[in-house]
Structure formats: C-alpha cells, structure tokens
Design an enzyme around this catalytic site. Structure first.
Site, short mmCIF file in Angstrom:
data_model
loop_
_atom_site.label_atom_id
_atom_site.label_comp_id
_atom_site.label_asym_id
_atom_site.label_seq_id
_atom_site.Cartn_x
_atom_site.Cartn_y
_atom_site.Cartn_z
N GLU A 166 0.16 23.33 3.19
CA GLU A 166 0.96 24.43 2.22
C GLU A 166 -0.11 25.69 2.05
OE1 GLU A 166 2.19 22.58 -1.58
OE2 GLU A 166 3.81 21.32 -0.50
N GLU A 367 6.75 16.30 3.74
CA GLU A 367 6.79 15.70 2.32
C GLU A 367 8.18 16.02 1.66
OE1 GLU A 367 3.76 17.42 -0.39
OE2 GLU A 367 2.12 17.23 1.15
C1 BG6 Z 1 3.08 19.06 -3.15
C2 BG6 Z 1 1.52 19.08 -2.68
O1 BG6 Z 1 3.32 20.56 -3.00
O2 BG6 Z 1 3.16 18.73 -4.29
C3 BG6 Z 1 0.88 17.52 -3.43
O3 BG6 Z 1 1.18 19.13 -1.09
C4 BG6 Z 1 1.13 17.43 -4.68
O4 BG6 Z 1 -0.73 17.85 -3.13
C5 BG6 Z 1 2.60 17.44 -4.74
O5 BG6 Z 1 0.40 16.62 -5.29
C6 BG6 Z 1 3.35 17.08 -6.24
O6 BG6 Z 1 2.60 17.96 -7.19
P1 BG6 Z 1 2.56 17.62 -8.82
O7 BG6 Z 1 1.95 18.47 -9.48
O8 BG6 Z 1 4.04 17.36 -9.31
O9 BG6 Z 1 1.96 16.38 -8.86
#
Ligand code: BG6
Length: 463
Positions: A166, A367
C-alpha cells in the site's frame, strides 16, 4: 459445489513484520517504533509494537496453527530495521538472518508458500531524520540495496516477493492525512514521495532480476485498490472520480503493470506547480521493470463527488482534495467498528478492471477483512470467538471474486487480513481481524469459528 476456485488457488492470510514480530533483538527503530517511544498516547490503550503478537518468539507454533486451518500460503514482511545493521552498506544483522531463515524454512516445512514483502510502512527513523525518508532519492537507492540483500539471502526458497504494501497509504499517512509519523500536511512532498516510491519499487525489481535467485521466482507489489465510484454520471462527478482514481489507484497501478503514469496526471501536477522531479533515465527504468503479479488489498470502495466548497489553498497549500470530495452514499452498508463501507461487489469490478485494462495480469487478493472491536463478547464457553459476521463478510467477497474469475479474470488466491490478531498502526489491538484470536495479556492464541470455516473452504477449494 457452488463456488469452485481454480486449481492451486492460494488460501491463507497476511501480516507484516512490524505488526506481528515484536521489537525483540531489533537494533534500529522504524518511524512507528519511534513515534510510539515519543508519544505512546497516540496509540489505542497506549499499546505499542514492542511485543505485538510475539511472532519473533512463537513463529513455529503460530505457523503450525495457520497450517491447521488450511493455509497453503502466508504473507509477512521483512523489517528493514531488523535485517540491516548499516543502511548505507546494507551490512546485515546475524540474528535477523537467523530469524528470517528459520521462519521461512518453517513456513515451507508446513507446506505453505511464503510470500515476502519488503516494506510495510516501516521506514527506518534514521533515514527520515538524515534524508527526509521517501522524499529522498538516496533512500530509494538504499532500499534497492536492502532488497538485493533479501533476494540474495532468501530467494533460494522464497519464490514470491512484493516490494511495497500500500504505497499510497505511506503518502496519505505521512504527508496528507496525518496518521503516520512525521504526520505532515504537504501536498508537494506527497507528490514527490509518490514518484519516489514507484521508482523504489522499480529499482527493487531491477535488483531482483539481477539476483541469481530470481530465475524461478516472481515479484509483485501490493496495492490497496479502492475503486472511486462517482456520486452520479454528471460531468463534474465523473471528473472528480477520474482524478480520485488516478491519484489513489492508478498512480501506482499503471506504472507497476504498464510501466508508465496515467495520462493527464503529470499535466495537473505541472499546472498546479507541484510536479515531481524526475529524469528520463528513471522513467525508462520504471518502464523496464514492471511486476510479474499483483497483490490487491480491498477493504472498502471510495465514493466521491465534485467539489462543493471551493478548495482553499491558503490553508495547507496544494492537496489532492482540490479535485474531489468524499461522498457518503445514503443507505450504504457499514462496518460500524471502522465506519468503513462494506461493498463486496467491488471485488468483481476490480477483477474485471484488471482483466480489461491491466493485461489480465495474474493477481491475488492479498488482504481483505473485517476489523471488529470487542470481539471477546462473542466467545463461547470454550473461549472460541463465534465470528459469524466475518464468515459472512468473507463469503460475500469470495462470491463476487468467483464471478470475476468465471468471467476470465486471472486471480490465483485469497488472503485474509490477518492470520492471528495483530498490532496495527495507531489502532494497536482495537480492531481484531484474525482467524485466530490473541489474548494480549497471556499471548494465548485460539482459533475462531471463522478459522474452522476457512479450513473447510480451503480443503474443498471452494464452498
Ligand atoms: C491495511 C494494512 O490496510 O489495514 C494493515 O495493510 C492494517 O497493515 C489493516 O493493519 C487494518 O487497519 P486497522 O487500523 O483497522 O487495524
């Protein structure tokens, strides 16, 4: 079976070094380690990355657990601040080489393909303090050097690499929306950093191709694609979504896959006096070092409309918000824990966009997932979290992904964020995402209902 996936489909999940390992034996600090050290109150419940999910110490048990719920692949990242002793020469730390070797070997011994990413928001703080981090082309060179060391050390066994996770989030977090240290608001720097990250990815790919170990390996990049849907089909809303797509998605997607920046973007930056500094040789290098495969992170779409309030440049200088505003679509479905829209249909749109506009390049969902606050309240008497909402969320996204694959999109896998609940940037352990829960106080890890469900999906290669 209703939804069967292609042969050898990847089933697994992703984490990153800084979010899972803990800082054990790490000599250098990333921008996040540093930020936590100077301002712990910026992090949810003042929980920092020091212990995280203890992966540095418990990787053998953790990987076994992942295998037990059907994973055939797993992504994590190498920490620049762990592996490298001297950033200028790329001399390595012996303990880090041992750790990454053992972790990679253990992953393979468990029958899981290791997918290794080189940068997940974890710039060494020294490189920010000395050179301005990603603002500097010297740092781009140092990243290429570090990448080469990784390929040479681990590429005999790691056959799937990604350069960045990202990159647009680095730009937003550090230079626009203030959620990554140094929390600046500086649109001109944001534009230069965007260019430099593209250059760094291409230079890393160049090093990969030069490494002995690359012959039977593949390299890609992980991008969070957030299709920018316009509020309406009016000329103004369409122009807003065109710019938002270019800035948030295509500024990285086009160079990575096609080798050049989207038409019209540089013209806007030039007109507005924020154009990046570049050379023809660098553009040539970007053109010649495109990716073999793409990782797509998808959580939520971007909905935009034409600007309704004239953009006031006297406040914070130039910003991309000059060209669009966020649009909160009435009636949208939302994950209340994050206030993120749930729109699984976008999976299909992404699949078709890659098929039609990006050479139908091999790609996988690197992801996807649902962060939930306070999951402990869904525990049964044996301590298992009954996360039916996550099963439903993943099912819906897989359904639309499947439709895209049926129509010819070249998708080869699905990874959830994340295998075991892990630490997150400012949110720390607020939102839990894993198939496996983590008790922070005891470090006890327990498979959730979704983990058992996923095992069956993986074993059946569908559902
Ligand atoms: C993703 C990232 O966009 O979101 C991760 O690649 C991150 O590193 C994940 O942990 C979730 O984010 P959050 O802030 O809800 O824990």
């Amino acid at each position: 079976m209703k939804h069967e996936f292609p042969q050898d489909f990847w089933w697994g999940a992703a984490t990153s070094g800084p979010q899972s390992e803990g800082r054990f034996n790490k000599k250098h600090r990333s921008v996040f380690d540093y930020w936590y050290d100077i301002e712990p109150e910026a992090f949810f419940d003042r929980v920092g990355p020091n212990v995280a999910s203890n992966f540095y110490n418990s990787f053998r048990e953790d990987l076994k657990m992942m295998k037990s719920i059907g994973f055939n692949s797993f992504r994590t990242s190498i920490q620049w601040t762990r592996l490298i002793k001297d950033f200028e020469t790329a001399e390595v730390e012996a303990d880090a080489v041992r750790f990454y070797n053992e972790m990679i070997d253990e992953c393979i011994a468990n029958g899981m393909i290791p997918v290794i990413n080189l940068h997940h928001f974890d710039l060494p703080i020294e490189l920010y303090e000395k050179y301005g981090g990603w603002e500097s082309k010297h740092v781009v060179e140092l990243f290429a050097k570090y990448s080469r060391v990784c390929f040479d050390l681990f590429g005999d066994r790691v056959k799937h690499w990604t350069t960045f996770n990202e990159p647009i989030v680095i730009v937003q977090g550090e230079y626009i929306n203030q959620f990554h240290y140094p929390n600046l608001i500086d649109g001109k720097k944001a534009v230069q950093v965007s260019y430099n990250l593209n250059l760094a990815s291409a230079k890393s790919i160049e090093q990969f191709r030069l490494s002995e170990n690359s012959k039977d390996g593949k390299i890609g990049i992980v991008l969070n694609l957030t299709p920018a849907y316009p509020r309406s089909n009016s000329k103004e809303d369409l122009a807003a979504s065109d710019f938002a797509n270019k800035f948030h998605n295509r500024m990285f997607l086009d160079p990575a896959v096609l080798g050049y920046f989207p038409e019209g973007l540089a013209e806007i930056f030039i007109k507005d006096g924020v154009m990046w500094q570049y050379t023809e040789e660098e553009l040539e290098l970007i053109k010649n070092n495109t990716i073999d495969f793409l990782g797509v992170n998808f959580y939520q779409p971007l909905r935009v409309k034409a600007v309704e309030h004239e953009f006031d440049e006297s406040k914070n200088g130039w910003l991309p918000d000059k060209y669009y505003e966020y649009y909160e679509m009435p009636g949208r479905r939302v994950n209340p824990h994050k206030n993120w829209e749930i729109y699984p249909e976008a999976m299909y749109d992404i699949a078709i966009n890659i098929r039609d506009n990006y050479k139908n390049i091999p790609w996988y969902v690197s992801e996807n997932g649902m962060g939930v606050y306070g999951e402990e309240k869904f525990k049964d008497e044996n301590g298992m979290i009954l996360d039916d909402y996550r099963i439903e969320f993943v099912t819906e996204h897989l359904e639309f992904l499947h439709k895209g694959i049926q129509e010819g999109s070249n998708c080869f896998g699905y990874h959830l964020w994340t295998p075991i609940d892990c630490w997150s940037w400012m949110n720390a352990y607020r939102n839990r995402y894993g198939f496996i829960s983590l008790d922070l106080a005891t470090q006890i890890k327990t498979i959730k209902k979704s983990g058992y469900w996923f095992k069956a999906v993986s074993e059946n290669n569908g559902f």
